[in-house]
Design a protein around this motif. Structure first.
Motif, PDB file in Angstrom:
ATOM      1  N   ALA B 185       2.038  20.672  -2.991  1.00  0.00           N
ATOM      2  CA  ALA B 185       3.152  20.336  -2.052  1.00  0.00           C
ATOM      3  C   ALA B 185       3.594  18.814  -1.814  1.00  0.00           C
ATOM      4  N   GLN B 186       2.607  18.120  -2.078  1.00  0.00           N
ATOM      5  CA  GLN B 186       2.779  16.538  -1.805  1.00  0.00           C
ATOM      6  C   GLN B 186       3.221  15.998  -3.012  1.00  0.00           C
ATOM      7  N   THR B 225       2.237   9.156   1.741  1.00  0.00           N
ATOM      8  CA  THR B 225       1.349   9.674   2.580  1.00  0.00           C
ATOM      9  C   THR B 225       0.082   9.071   2.505  1.00  0.00           C
ATOM     10  N   GLN B 226      -0.585   8.418   3.456  1.00  0.00           N
ATOM     11  CA  GLN B 226      -1.900   7.744   3.317  1.00  0.00           C
ATOM     12  C   GLN B 226      -2.869   8.749   3.605  1.00  0.00           C
ATOM     13  N   GLY B 258      -8.041  15.802   4.890  1.00  0.00           N
ATOM     14  CA  GLY B 258      -6.785  15.302   5.062  1.00  0.00           C
ATOM     15  C   GLY B 258      -6.341  14.059   4.373  1.00  0.00           C
ATOM     16  N   TYR B 259      -6.729  14.217   2.880  1.00  0.00           N
ATOM     17  CA  TYR B 259      -5.990  13.586   1.866  1.00  0.00           C
ATOM     18  C   TYR B 259      -4.930  14.280   1.242  1.00  0.00           C
ATOM     19  N   PRO B 260      -3.847  13.203   0.847  1.00  0.00           N
ATOM     20  CA  PRO B 260      -2.623  13.775   0.079  1.00  0.00           C
ATOM     21  C   PRO B 260      -3.039  14.223  -0.861  1.00  0.00           C
ATOM     22  N   ARG B 261      -2.573  15.379  -1.797  1.00  0.00           N
ATOM     23  CA  ARG B 261      -3.017  16.006  -2.845  1.00  0.00           C
ATOM     24  C   ARG B 261      -2.003  16.133  -4.204  1.00  0.00           C
ATOM     25  N   LEU B 262      -2.433  15.874  -5.313  1.00  0.00           N
ATOM     26  CA  LEU B 262      -1.383  16.017  -6.521  1.00  0.00           C
ATOM     27  C   LEU B 262      -1.115  17.736  -6.651  1.00  0.00           C
TER      28      LEU B 262
END
Lengths: 237, 306
Positions: B185-186, B225-226, B258-262
């Motif tokens: 999604a990110q 997004t960090q 809580g880290y953004p994901r590929l």
């Protein structure tokens, strides 16, 4: 509050993230609980895991039974016409806590930083009822909130290597109890003798998302009487 | 008694397919990292594909047989020998009481799977004997401990079959891995250059690699997004912390983060990654959920059609 418009996002081959809200709010919980109930009913045995967090649910389905399109349709159906679970389906818990510098090494420094006396800090932490938003980090570790703004404290710059089971801490506007010995960076205020995670407990974890919790100050004698271990683990690093 | 352990390390673990239905309690999945090789090890004996096996990480593991029987190994080539005689990396073999089985060190791949008739005995906790040290769950003594010198393993049944490994099915762990990643999604929050880099660069497996996750070294990926509000993490999720170096999360990952994901590696890709030693090079290949799902079903059906 208006009805959430869930977004269904791809998480992996057999999982979707259902994004119900964009920010953390205690008012989210009745909707999150209702969504969980609906999804469990709808998927039945094809549901592998459902992981609620603050604003999302991660739904993991059985990829031998459903393909992604079918799963997405089931989710959309389950979340249509959602209404909040008004009857509090979560349970209430009282967690007896011995607030003391020997088991809560951040109690005095935090009070000082906040220009509060220790008893005042304890009073403020223990007078609120907190909501369990999510479980994670270790089995039975419940993220609870919201701690009043005046007590909010960032995580330690360097996490401690060992934190004793039962330690009660604050990070930002959240509070939690460490169920097992682990590393961690929360500000420690005290310790509870209560077991948080045990395969002999019904449901295994004392706290579940949606439950409500209040901390009740007790003294050392009561802590020991209830089976607490007062070994000051955090200073033995 | 069936097998006695003479020498072991913290990387020698009883595993099965892992724990399910308990992620909402904060309990991790666990289970064999290379579930494909675990499946083949069991297939060679006619076991259920997820019967309990020993995951032999890196070698330095030896045991003595206490009864005659049939065992099978699959996965990494760790230079296995029986009484000093080399065993093939994939195959079933007979053992006699008194014989000594040894896994030396990695020659190709990281993790070998040792299977026994009906699977090894262990006391399931939350439906699995998968060993997770951090959670003190699973394993031979139901306390999350790795197998140790002096431990005794028992198998549950008689070997139903002794099959031969179909040669075409044996993966090649020496070639560069091509890992399929389902876009998440990110994905739109990453810069165009970072998306190009992610799928057109060679990645190297870092020394920071364990059963929780594997850090990849390569171009720095940049994401708008960090950090996000923590949410559930699926198997194979590739998260990108602020330092821009992705981490692929495996079976023992924490349940929320809580880290953004590929996106997320496919289960086949996660299994392949688990066979990469630090320093190994790999490529990420973008795919979508439907295509990956069909590929997966085909691969699993392969077990029944050979």
């Amino acid at each position: 509050m208006s009805t959430p418009q869930p977004r269904i996002e791809v998480a992996s081959i057999d999982a979707f993230i259902l994004r119900l809200f964009d920010r953390i709010d205690e008012a989210n919980m009745p909707w999150m609980l209702a969504a969980g109930t609906r999804l469990r009913e709808t998927f039945g045995d094809a549901l592998v895991d459902l992981v609620p967090s603050y604003t999302t649910l991660l739904l993991h389905y059985d990829l031998q039974r459903l393909d992604p399109r079918q799963a997405r349709e089931l989710i959309a159906g389950a979340l249509a016409d959602l209404s909040p679970e008004t009857c509090a389906s979560g349970r209430s818990h009282i967690i007896p806590t011995w607030y003391d510098p020997s088991v809560g090494p951040d109690l005095e420094p935090l009070a000082q930083r906040k220009h509060l006396s220790v008893p005042e800090l304890v009073r403020r932490h223990s007078e609120r009822e907190y909501q369990v938003f999510a479980l994670g980090f270790t089995p039975g570790f419940a993220f609870m909130g919201l701690v009043e703004e005046a007590l909010a404290a960032p995580r330690l710059t360097t996490p401690r290597k060992r934190i004793a089971p039962g330690s009660v801490g604050i990070a930002e506007r959240q509070t939690a109890v460490y169920p097992v010995e682990s590393p961690g960076g929360w500000n420690l205020l005290g310790r509870t003798p209560v077991g948080l995670f045990d395969l002999d407990l019904p449901g295994y974890s004392l706290l579940q998302a949606g439950d409500r919790v209040r901390f009740e100050p007790i003294d050392r004698a009561e802590f020991i009487r209830l089976g607490g271990d007062d070994t000051p683990l955090e200073s033995l690093q | 008694m069936s097998l006695v352990i003479d020498n072991s390390t913290p990387f020698i673990l009883l595993q099965d397919k892992g724990r399910f239905g308990c992620r909402h309690l904060g309990v991790t999945q666990g289970g064999a990292l290379d579930w494909v090789s675990m499946g083949w090890a069991n297939w060679l004996l006619g076991n259920a594909l997820d019967a309990t096996v020993v995951e032999v990480g890196l070698g330095a593991f030896s045991l003595t047989c206490q009864r005659d029987g049939v065992l099978a190994i699959a996965g990494a080539d760790l230079g296995a020998t029986l009484d000093g005689q080399p065993l093939p990396a994939w195959g079933a073999f007979r053992v006699r009481s008194g014989q000594r089985l040894e896994f030396a060190h990695p020659r190709r791949g990281v993790r070998a799977y040792l299977a026994a008739p009906g699977g090894f005995r262990g006391e399931p906790q939350l439906g699995s004997v998968a060993t997770v040290a951090r959670e003190e769950l699973g394993g031979l003594h139901a306390n999350g401990k790795a197998l140790a010198k002096g431990d005794q393993l028992h198998w549950q049944g008689d070997a139903l079959q002794m099959r031969d490994m179909p040669r075409a099915q044996t993966p090649d762990f020496s070639a560069d891995a091509r890992l399929e990643l389902i876009l998440g999604a990110q994905i739109g929050d990453f810069s165009g250059q970072s998306l190009f880099d992610a799928f057109n660069s060679q990645w190297t497996v870092d020394t920071r690699a364990d059963r929780m996750g594997v850090r990849l070294l390569g171009p720095k990926l940049e994401c708008r997004t960090q950090s996000m509000i923590s949410e559930g993490i699926a198997l194979g999720a590739v998260q990108v912390p602020p330092d821009g170096q992705p981490i692929a999360l495996l079976n023992d990952r924490q349940t929320i983060g809580g880290y953004p994901r590929l996106g997320a590696l496919t289960p086949l890709a996660a299994a392949r990654l688990a066979q990469c030693l630090p320093g190994a090079t790999l490529h990420l290949v973008p795919t979508v959920q439907e295509a990956a799902h069909q590929e997966h079903r085909k691969a699993v059906a392969g077990w029944w059609n050979v």
